[in-house]
Design an enzyme around this catalytic site. Structure first.
Site, PDB file in Angstrom:
ATOM      1  N   CYS A 185      43.910  33.184  39.015  1.00  0.00           N
ATOM      2  CA  CYS A 185      42.598  32.868  38.446  1.00  0.00           C
ATOM      3  C   CYS A 185      42.443  31.384  38.175  1.00  0.00           C
ATOM      4  O   CYS A 185      41.332  30.909  37.932  1.00  0.00           O
ATOM      5  CB  CYS A 185      42.371  33.658  37.154  1.00  0.00           C
ATOM      6  SG  CYS A 185      43.532  33.229  35.845  1.00  0.00           S
TER       7      CYS A 185
ATOM      8  N   ASP B 213      43.472  29.730  35.620  1.00  0.00           N
ATOM      9  CA  ASP B 213      43.371  29.396  34.204  1.00  0.00           C
ATOM     10  C   ASP B 213      44.651  28.723  33.701  1.00  0.00           C
ATOM     11  O   ASP B 213      45.744  29.004  34.171  1.00  0.00           O
ATOM     12  CB  ASP B 213      43.102  30.656  33.384  1.00  0.00           C
ATOM     13  CG  ASP B 213      41.716  31.211  33.662  1.00  0.00           C
ATOM     14  OD1 ASP B 213      40.945  30.524  34.359  1.00  0.00           O
ATOM     15  OD2 ASP B 213      41.413  32.316  33.188  1.00  0.00           O
TER      16      ASP B 213
ATOM     17  N   CYS C 206      45.936  37.979  31.210  1.00  0.00           N
ATOM     18  CA  CYS C 206      45.577  36.854  30.330  1.00  0.00           C
ATOM     19  C   CYS C 206      46.533  36.808  29.142  1.00  0.00           C
ATOM     20  O   CYS C 206      46.915  35.725  28.686  1.00  0.00           O
ATOM     21  CB  CYS C 206      44.142  36.997  29.845  1.00  0.00           C
ATOM     22  SG  CYS C 206      42.981  37.468  31.141  1.00  0.00           S
TER      23      CYS C 206
HETATM   24 FE1  FES Z   1      42.709  33.953  34.073  1.00  0.00          FE
HETATM   25 FE2  FES Z   1      42.082  35.448  32.038  1.00  0.00          FE
HETATM   26  S1  FES Z   1      41.155  35.479  33.985  1.00  0.00           S
HETATM   27  S2  FES Z   1      43.694  34.076  32.192  1.00  0.00           S
END
Ligand code: FES
Length: 151
Positions: free
Chosen positions: A33, A35, A102
């Protein structure tokens, strides 16, 4: 979809920011993702006296970082290392299955910051567990313990 606690920690995240003279800093990212989570720890006498984070990511990543910092504050290093993503999720009254990763990021960020602390202080992973013989496996040394004791 999200619990009230998740929404609360997303809308009003605790411990956002950075600690300038942090004793341990860890940054982790999720390749899928994209992140990123960065964790700062202040540690005195083996106790986490302060924790802050910066998360560039989804709402669940913000909420899990926030809850993770709340959970580790006041804990010893050993106690903090035992905090799993599952514990973070439980403290948030759960996460949807698609968002479990996450919370894994939060667990990894804590581990990375503690690893940085150990590296800065010349401690290897094992020396954190004074007197530990790996019995519970929480330190990842269960195999070693078994070998040593023939159990
Ligand atoms: Fe990447 Fe939540 S979608 S950490």
């Amino acid at each position: 979809m999200y619990s009230e606690k998740v929404m609360d920690h997303f809308m009003n995240p605790r411990n956002v920011g950075e600690i300038e003279d942090a004793d341990g800093v860890g940054q982790v990212g999720n390749a899928k993702c994209g992140d990123i989570m960065k964790m700062y720890l202040k540690i005195e006498d083996g106790v986490i006296v302060d924790a802050k984070f910066k998360t560039f990511g989804c709402g669940a990543a913000v909420a899990t970082s926030s809850m993770a910092t709340e959970l580790i504050k006041g804990k010893t290093i050993k106690e903090a290392e035992m905090i799993t993503n599952k514990a973070v999720m439980e403290a948030l009254d759960g996460l949807p299955p698609a968002k479990v990763h996450c919370s894994v990021l939060a667990e990894e960020a804590i581990a990375a910051a503690l690893q940085d602390y150990r590296a800065r202080h010349g401690l290897d992973s094992d020396s954190t567990y004074e007197g530990c013989s790996g019995c519970c496996g929480g330190c990842g040394r269960l195999d070693q313990h078994d070998e040593n004791n023939g159990e």
